[in-house]
Design a protein around this motif. Sequence first.
Motif, PDB file in Angstrom:
ATOM      1  N   SER A  73      47.414  43.264  40.424  1.00  0.00           N
ATOM      2  CA  SER A  73      46.988  42.788  39.105  1.00  0.00           C
ATOM      3  C   SER A  73      45.478  42.881  38.947  1.00  0.00           C
ATOM      4  O   SER A  73      44.965  43.336  37.913  1.00  0.00           O
ATOM      5  CB  SER A  73      47.455  41.341  38.897  1.00  0.00           C
ATOM      6  N   GLU A  74      44.769  42.463  39.983  1.00  0.00           N
ATOM      7  CA  GLU A  74      43.307  42.503  39.920  1.00  0.00           C
ATOM      8  C   GLU A  74      42.797  43.936  39.903  1.00  0.00           C
ATOM      9  O   GLU A  74      41.816  44.248  39.220  1.00  0.00           O
ATOM     10  CB  GLU A  74      42.724  41.724  41.096  1.00  0.00           C
ATOM     11  N   LEU A  78      43.518  42.895  35.368  1.00  0.00           N
ATOM     12  CA  LEU A  78      44.211  41.810  34.670  1.00  0.00           C
ATOM     13  C   LEU A  78      43.738  40.452  35.176  1.00  0.00           C
ATOM     14  O   LEU A  78      43.493  40.271  36.369  1.00  0.00           O
ATOM     15  CB  LEU A  78      45.724  41.933  34.871  1.00  0.00           C
ATOM     16  N   ASP A  79      43.639  39.500  34.266  1.00  0.00           N
ATOM     17  CA  ASP A  79      43.255  38.139  34.631  1.00  0.00           C
ATOM     18  C   ASP A  79      44.490  37.357  35.077  1.00  0.00           C
ATOM     19  O   ASP A  79      45.588  37.530  34.521  1.00  0.00           O
ATOM     20  CB  ASP A  79      42.605  37.425  33.449  1.00  0.00           C
ATOM     21  N   VAL A 216      50.153  36.617  35.353  1.00  0.00           N
ATOM     22  CA  VAL A 216      49.159  37.386  34.594  1.00  0.00           C
ATOM     23  C   VAL A 216      48.921  36.703  33.254  1.00  0.00           C
ATOM     24  O   VAL A 216      49.876  36.315  32.568  1.00  0.00           O
ATOM     25  CB  VAL A 216      49.642  38.830  34.380  1.00  0.00           C
ATOM     26  N   ARG A 222      52.366  42.322  30.727  1.00  0.00           N
ATOM     27  CA  ARG A 222      51.064  42.996  30.716  1.00  0.00           C
ATOM     28  C   ARG A 222      50.854  43.797  31.999  1.00  0.00           C
ATOM     29  O   ARG A 222      50.241  44.866  31.980  1.00  0.00           O
ATOM     30  CB  ARG A 222      49.940  41.981  30.537  1.00  0.00           C
ATOM     31  N   LEU A 223      51.347  43.286  33.116  1.00  0.00           N
ATOM     32  CA  LEU A 223      51.258  44.018  34.378  1.00  0.00           C
ATOM     33  C   LEU A 223      52.102  45.286  34.306  1.00  0.00           C
ATOM     34  O   LEU A 223      51.660  46.369  34.711  1.00  0.00           O
ATOM     35  CB  LEU A 223      51.732  43.123  35.524  1.00  0.00           C
ATOM     36  N   ALA A 226      50.432  47.836  32.021  1.00  0.00           N
ATOM     37  CA  ALA A 226      49.262  48.437  32.652  1.00  0.00           C
ATOM     38  C   ALA A 226      49.672  49.512  33.648  1.00  0.00           C
ATOM     39  O   ALA A 226      49.031  50.580  33.738  1.00  0.00           O
ATOM     40  CB  ALA A 226      48.419  47.364  33.337  1.00  0.00           C
TER      41      ALA A 226
END
Length: 290
Positions: A73-74, A78-79, A216, A222-223, A226
């Motif tokens: 994720s990072e 992504l936050d 996320v 969202r992951l 992406a």
Amino acid sequence: MIRAMPKQVAVIGAGITGLSAAYYLHRKGQSVVVYEASDRLGGKICTGEFAGSTFEHGADAFLTRVPWAKDLSEELGLDLVSPASSSASVVIDSVLKQMPMGPILGLPKSIRALVASGILQNTSAIRAYLDVLLPRSTHADDLPLADLVEARLGKAVVDRFTDPLLAGIYAGDTRQLSLVSAAPQLAEFASKHRSWLRGLKAMPSSVVSGPAFSSVKGGLTRLVEALGRALPAVHLSTTVQSLDQFDSVILTCPAFESARLLQTVCPQASVELAKISYASVALVCFAFAP
């Protein structure tokens, strides 16, 4: 001798496993294409809206202590967020009881805390305290998760704590769940400590600090999105009928679909995959007015 990469790798299934596999292959310079039978990415990951809030229709978080989802994720920019509350409860005799979570998933914080919460009765607590007198657990390479917990702490701890906690996570009976596959950290803990209760008490506070789960910001979809954007070729609404056309294949579709695809190229694997059963999971969500 350096072996050349295959001309193209086909990943069948665009859930998080397939997308992650394709992403890391692509990052290493491998030609890869993803095929998905449905019209959307993500498989069991699906973020939506409910009562004006973001709501996960499937998987809702990942374990913070397991680094791979966090790192991925990072890497994708992504936050991350953590649940505002990490408590869980179980209904005992029609009353909601908060579960005193331990540092290891599937074990309580302490037997005293279980009694104080009302989950465990005094007679069952006495059985659990026998752990300090029992010899070190010895077992084969693997066994049902519940069998090991019951041998140390008694049947009541399994029925009133371990099974309600883990059966929902893994959608299966803990008396059938593999210890090594479902709770490797518990297997490691058991191998290190003769007495589980003393082992839990001796654990440093740093082991239990911080949130156990992360997600996320904006939802796990969202992951998935992406990953999809990072890949050169993803074909939705495309059902693969044969594996003969591909140089190399990664199957991340359900076992019964993998069994179908492997019937001619690997009959033995097809037979074994066809034996895998699936459990149904119902997700119930309530919204309460403030």
